[in-house]
Design an enzyme around this catalytic site. Sequence first.
Site, PDB file in Angstrom:
ATOM      1  N   THR A  28       0.846  -1.198   0.000  1.00  0.00           N
ATOM      2  CA  THR A  28       0.000   0.000   0.000  1.00  0.00           C
ATOM      3  C   THR A  28       0.882   1.248   0.000  1.00  0.00           C
ATOM      4  O   THR A  28       1.937   1.266   0.636  1.00  0.00           O
ATOM      5  CB  THR A  28      -0.895   0.003   1.256  1.00  0.00           C
ATOM      6  N   GLY A  29       0.423   2.265  -0.704  1.00  0.00           N
ATOM      7  CA  GLY A  29       1.143   3.538  -0.722  1.00  0.00           C
ATOM      8  C   GLY A  29       1.487   3.954  -2.141  1.00  0.00           C
ATOM      9  O   GLY A  29       1.208   3.249  -3.111  1.00  0.00           O
ATOM     10  N   SER A  30       2.160   5.118  -2.223  1.00  0.00           N
ATOM     11  CA  SER A  30       2.410   5.718  -3.540  1.00  0.00           C
ATOM     12  C   SER A  30       3.499   4.985  -4.319  1.00  0.00           C
ATOM     13  O   SER A  30       3.560   5.085  -5.534  1.00  0.00           O
ATOM     14  CB  SER A  30       2.793   7.181  -3.360  1.00  0.00           C
ATOM     15  N   ASP A  84       6.232  -4.051  -1.227  1.00  0.00           N
ATOM     16  CA  ASP A  84       5.648  -2.927  -0.493  1.00  0.00           C
ATOM     17  C   ASP A  84       6.669  -1.817  -0.298  1.00  0.00           C
ATOM     18  O   ASP A  84       7.884  -2.021  -0.444  1.00  0.00           O
ATOM     19  CB  ASP A  84       5.145  -3.422   0.883  1.00  0.00           C
ATOM     20  N   GLY A  85       6.149  -0.644   0.003  1.00  0.00           N
ATOM     21  CA  GLY A  85       7.008   0.496   0.290  1.00  0.00           C
ATOM     22  C   GLY A  85       7.389   0.534   1.762  1.00  0.00           C
ATOM     23  O   GLY A  85       7.089  -0.387   2.522  1.00  0.00           O
ATOM     24  N   GLY A 100       1.007   5.355   5.649  1.00  0.00           N
ATOM     25  CA  GLY A 100      -0.203   5.289   4.833  1.00  0.00           C
ATOM     26  C   GLY A 100      -1.351   4.613   5.557  1.00  0.00           C
ATOM     27  O   GLY A 100      -2.406   4.368   4.988  1.00  0.00           O
ATOM     28  N   GLU A 106      -0.709  -4.976   6.278  1.00  0.00           N
ATOM     29  CA  GLU A 106       0.589  -5.216   5.651  1.00  0.00           C
ATOM     30  C   GLU A 106       1.376  -6.247   6.433  1.00  0.00           C
ATOM     31  O   GLU A 106       1.902  -7.215   5.891  1.00  0.00           O
ATOM     32  CB  GLU A 106       1.392  -3.914   5.559  1.00  0.00           C
ATOM     33  N   LYS A 124      14.041   7.437   1.799  1.00  0.00           N
ATOM     34  CA  LYS A 124      13.594   6.580   2.898  1.00  0.00           C
ATOM     35  C   LYS A 124      14.777   5.976   3.667  1.00  0.00           C
ATOM     36  O   LYS A 124      14.574   5.337   4.696  1.00  0.00           O
ATOM     37  CB  LYS A 124      12.696   5.464   2.358  1.00  0.00           C
TER      38      LYS A 124
HETATM   39  O1  DER Z   1       1.805   3.017   5.073  1.00  0.00           O
HETATM   40  C1  DER Z   1       2.586   2.174   4.599  1.00  0.00           C
HETATM   41  O2  DER Z   1       2.951   1.186   5.262  1.00  0.00           O
HETATM   42  C2  DER Z   1       3.226   2.459   3.265  1.00  0.00           C
HETATM   43  O3  DER Z   1       3.733   1.264   2.718  1.00  0.00           O
HETATM   44  C3  DER Z   1       4.373   3.438   3.506  1.00  0.00           C
HETATM   45  O4  DER Z   1       5.241   2.845   4.432  1.00  0.00           O
HETATM   46  C4  DER Z   1       5.117   3.788   2.241  1.00  0.00           C
HETATM   47  O5  DER Z   1       4.284   4.603   1.475  1.00  0.00           O
HETATM   48  P1  DER Z   1       4.894   5.485   0.279  1.00  0.00           P
HETATM   49  O6  DER Z   1       5.473   4.482  -0.715  1.00  0.00           O
HETATM   50  O7  DER Z   1       3.702   6.224  -0.261  1.00  0.00           O
HETATM   51  O8  DER Z   1       5.946   6.382   0.873  1.00  0.00           O
END
Ligand code: DER
Length: 226
Positions: A28-30, A84-85, A100, A106, A124
């Site tokens: 989830t996330g951008s 995942d991000g 997010g 997750e 990051k």
């Molecule tokens: O909320 C989350 O766990 C997302 O994965 C976050 O950690 C990363 O979101 P981003 O890719 O939009 O920075």
Amino acid sequence: GDLETLKKEAALRAVALVESGMRVGLGTGSTAKYAIEELGRRLAAGELRDIVGVATSEASEALAREVGVPVQPLDPRPLDLAIDGADEIDPDLNLIKGLGGALLREKLTEVQARRLVIIADHTKLVTRLGEKAPLPVEITRFGFLSTVERLRALVPGGRLRQPGAQPYVTDNGNYIYDAQLPAAFEPLELERQLKGTLGVVETGFFLGMADVAFVATPEGVREIRR
Ligand code: DER
């Protein structure tokens, strides 16, 4: 390139690891958004077949459906790969996630993945968790004012996300406390103390879970393995 280009570059490297027939955890996330979109593109192009996605949020499930990635609910079967991000990545690939708001689904999903592949841009990267991001902590709505007080005693300086009449509510109907981490702490110990706090559902510490991170920098994509 700009950050969005870097995020997409990292995402493409992770999706290149997906093979036909895999069960894939969809983050989830951008940044994860680019991975889900690329999965859809590869399926539509016939480059991949028979992929089953397990989404880590309502938003990612909706996006997966929109781009043609079949989704199924999480069940006890292992996932071949999860992508995942992250909000922070330290040199040991310990993570802070949850900005997010998706940390609970997750973690429940990604703990079942044979390989957890993290994708991010270089902003990051941290040398120590807590440098750039708060630690999201999912707490029950019922009794949240008491839980916030317990957490304030443990990690002073945090705050409920979106305080006021309509606090932020996760997909699971819970609230989030964003904890300000102290200058020095032992992540495993703090995770234990947080998880042992009445009213806490889960934390955004993802310790020892990630296997590889593709981190896009202006000089290219770095592959960091644990
Ligand atoms: O909320 C989350 O766990 C997302 O994965 C976050 O950690 C990363 O979101 P981003 O890719 O939009 O920075």
